[in-house]
Write a protein that holds these residues in place. Structure first.
Motif: not given
Lengths: 414, 107
Positions: B46-49, B52, B72
């Motif tokens: 997913k690597n969300p901004k 997390h 994050t």
């Protein structure tokens, strides 16, 4: 665009330097372009430049949410090398390094490419074996590197301590034509050349959405309105996952912080780049005299452009052992950038599940050195649908298990 | 520097005492699953901004794995919880929702 030359300098000297033009225009966006490149960093601008120069596609906009070259292009340690183990990596990084050799003339902009030589220290028996293997691989790939012993290392780097108690220097992988360049100038030079070809570089314009229809890209929504396009290049290291989510697919990428810092300026003491991957630090001296130092990445996802303090401490501590003279140096500035990390530590230059959208991302900790090669390959991929340089770096390699495994080959530091 | 509380031994310490372990709550796809599902399990993140959910190990302490919710974009840690679960605790989700009304929620 007026050419920069010694005559231009002389002419301007006679008239109070009143005749210099702005290096690039700042236009308002048109309603439609053939190609939109998102991200005006080195890779994005190089993509646009080679689209125009090699493929004649000049109806291009490069849009940027911040300012030109304000991301990782302006935050790296400017190292250029191509001593990679795997053939696809060696090919694209060597293409980039070769383009750097003539880039100042090509762009009519001094990017201060300085092929001063680069050493990757072997400090354990494992590393020695690994680097000797890389030298052999490079010989087959046609890349000039050699393995040198500790005496030659000491000759090239008089300030080094080769008899460190924990990690003695057992030799080094030496690439004589590796080196550094002025990172901002690379972005500025490409931007000026793109603007001169009639491309629009639009800064302070954030992409807020990607419009698709029937699995095909239609355009982007931005803070400066809707812009249509036929092809979209997503070249936004650090935020690649955010853009992919807007387009409705997922990338095998995690964003982490990588840091660098510089010391106060001192007299010239080291005219090569030294990388010490066992202790996780690399150092070169800038033309201003600052020692430019880079370390390892943090292990956790991060978008804040600042990293953990303990990495600064660990890297500096390791380098002090290898370079005792820096122990009294004051550090001047420290900063972080957000890098894209992929599973195999190799980049992604690829078509995507959405027709017309291309991604150029995942350069991890080693993007700067590859800017010209990356732009060249990306432009070819977009204009012709296939690029020999980018062929192995497709997204499908993760499903098919065809990794280009540089995480072991190159060490972690790039 | 992050400060995390290990839910297993209760100690609050700086991040140097812990080892990060990537995205939490991944659904495992093994032999017999489709190539897409296996690829997704291994690589797609997913690597969300923003919010997390992630795994951590108390490497220089009790040695146990646990999970954390962290932002994050600001590095704010919302909370940590034991790893023996397939989804974040409801009260942690409510706490994040209160702090980040625009958050799309855990899925």
């Amino acid at each position: 665009m007026k050419r920069y030359s010694i005559f231009a300098v002389a002419r301007e000297a006679m008239r109070y330097h009143a005749g210099w033009e702005r290096a690039w225009r700042s236009p308002t966006p048109k309603k439609r372009y053939k190609v939109i490149v998102v991200g005006a960093g080195g890779h994005g601008l190089a993509t646009a430049y080679y689209l125009g120069k090699v493929h004649g596609i000049r109806d291009v906009a490069v849009i940027e949410k911040g300012w030109l070259g304000g991301g990782n292009t302006g935050r790296n340690t400017t190292i250029i090398r191509s001593n990679y183990l795997q053939d696809p990596s060696a090919a694209i990084y060597e293409k980039a390094r070769a383009l750097y050799e003539g880039l100042s003339q090509d762009l009519n902009y001094n990017v201060m490419f300085s092929p001063r030589g680069l050493l990757m220290l072997g400090q354990t028996e494992h590393e020695v074996r690994g680097y000797k293997r890389t030298v052999h691989a490079n010989r087959l790939q046609g890349i000039a590197t050699e393995w040198i012993g500790p005496e030659r290392v000491k000759e090239l780097v008089p300030i080094i301590n080769i008899a460190g108690p924990r990690y003695p220097v057992l030799g080094a992988l030496y690439q004589a034509r590796g080196g550094t360049a002025r990172h901002d100038a690379v972005a500025w030079g490409y931007a000026r050349a793109c603007s001169a070809m009639g491309m629009d570089i639009i800064q302070k314009c954030e992409v807020t959405g990607i419009r698709t229809e029937g699995g095909k890209v239609q355009g982007v929504s931005t803070t400066q309105g809707e812009i249509d396009c036929e092809q979209l290049a997503v070249v936004v290291a650090g935020h690649s996952s955010v853009m992919a989510e807007m387009a409705g697919f997922r990338l095998p990428i995690e964003s982490v912080a990588l840091q660098a810092w510089v010391s106060e300026p001192i007299k010239p003491c080291m005219d090569v780049v030294v990388m010490a991957n066992t202790v996780h630090g690399y150092m070169s001296q800038s033309d201003k005299g600052e020692m430019v130092i880079g370390g390892g990445t943090d292990g956790f996802n991060n978008y804040t452009q600042r990293g953990s303090w303990h990495h600064v401490e660990e890297t500096t501590r390791a380098l002090v052992e290898t370079f005792p003279i820096i122990s009294r140096l004051k550090m001047l500035r420290q900063w972080g950038g957000i890098v894209d990390m992929t599973g195999d530590r190799s980049p992604i230059l690829s078509k995507t599940p959405v027709e017309g959208i291309f991604v150029n991302c995942g350069w991890g900790t080693g993007g700067f050195k590859s800017i010209p090669g990356s732009g060249y390959a990306m432009a070819e991929l977009m204009a012709r649908g296939h690029s020999p340089l980018a062929a192995e770096f497709g997204l499908e390699r993760f499903r098919e298990g065809r990794f280009i495994d540089e995480s072991v080959a190159a060490g972690v530091a790039h | 520097m992050l400060s995390l509380t290990c839910p297993c031994c209760g100690i609050t310490a700086e991040e140097t005492e812990f080892a990060p372990g990537g995205e939490a709550h991944l659904k495992r796809f093994g032999p017999g699953s489709s190539d897409e599902a296996f690829e997704g399990y291994l690589f797609a993140r997913k690597n969300p901004k923003g919010v997390h959910f992630e795994r951590w190990r108390h490497a220089y302490g009790c040695g146990k794995w646990f999970l954390a919710a962290r932002c994050t974009a600001t590095l704010e840690v919302f909370g940590t919880y034991p790893a023996q679960t397939t989804q974040p605790p409801a009260e942690l989700i409510a706490k994040i929702k209160a702090k980040r009304p625009e958050w799309e929620g855990w899925a």
